[in-house]
Design a protein around this motif. Structure first.
Motif, short mmCIF file in Angstrom:
data_model
loop_
_atom_site.label_atom_id
_atom_site.label_comp_id
_atom_site.label_asym_id
_atom_site.label_seq_id
_atom_site.Cartn_x
_atom_site.Cartn_y
_atom_site.Cartn_z
N ARG A 25 -22.79 24.00 -9.53
CA ARG A 25 -23.57 25.16 -9.69
C ARG A 25 -24.78 24.77 -10.89
NH1 ARG A 25 -19.45 28.83 -10.79
NH2 ARG A 25 -19.50 29.07 -8.54
N LYS A 26 -24.18 24.41 -12.04
CA LYS A 26 -24.98 24.19 -13.23
C LYS A 26 -26.07 23.11 -12.96
CE LYS A 26 -22.02 26.25 -16.43
NZ LYS A 26 -21.09 26.03 -17.61
N ARG A 70 -28.59 24.32 -10.81
CA ARG A 70 -29.55 25.49 -11.37
C ARG A 70 -30.52 25.02 -12.26
NH1 ARG A 70 -26.24 28.53 -14.72
NH2 ARG A 70 -25.03 29.02 -13.00
N GLN A 71 -30.32 24.05 -13.16
CA GLN A 71 -31.00 23.60 -14.16
C GLN A 71 -31.87 22.36 -13.58
OE1 GLN A 71 -28.10 21.86 -17.11
NE2 GLN A 71 -27.40 23.88 -17.58
#
Length: 129
Positions: free
Chosen positions: A113-114, A117-118
């Motif tokens: 997820r991170k 997203r990043q």
């Protein structure tokens, strides 16, 4: 060159510190992603090998040469990399976290997820930390 002192003096020191600080469970930190990927990896491996053999087999269905088996095996490796690379990245990112520092990721799903997203979807396949 980094002047930072290494966290561990060697394999035994690493093992004992992990068990002391995180219990024996700490030795398996980050293994969820690779274990989840094992079945699909083998399925893709056999699929890639079979496809490679099919591509290299002639219309007479002659026995393949050694180099043709090698190339068919390479098809297997190419197909499995699609699962192996992200699984290893997730595992490594989880393993380099220690109890002594603030944790960035809470688990494999949080890593994905991170990262997405990043840095976008392709970041799951990159090899750097």
């Amino acid at each position: 060159m980094s002047t930072e002192k290494p966290q561990y003096k060697g394999t035994f020191d690493c093992f004992t510190k992990i068990v002391r600080n995180e219990s024996a469970v700490g030795l398996y930190k980050g293994m969820g992603a690779p274990i989840t990927g094992v079945a699909p990896i083998f399925a893709l491996s056999f699929l890639g090998y079979g496809a490679g053999k099919k591509v290299l087999t002639n219309e007479n269905n002659d026995k393949l040469a050694h180099w043709q088996y090698f190339v068919a095996g390479s098809f297997s490796g190419i197909t499995t990399a699609a699962i192996t690379a992200p699984g290893e990245r997730i595992k490594c990112l989880l393993q380099i976290q220690s109890n002594e520092t603030a944790k960035v990721y809470s688990g494999p799903v949080d890593v994905v997820r991170k990262l997405v997203r990043q840095h976008g979807v392709t970041s799951v396949f990159k090899g750097e930390f």
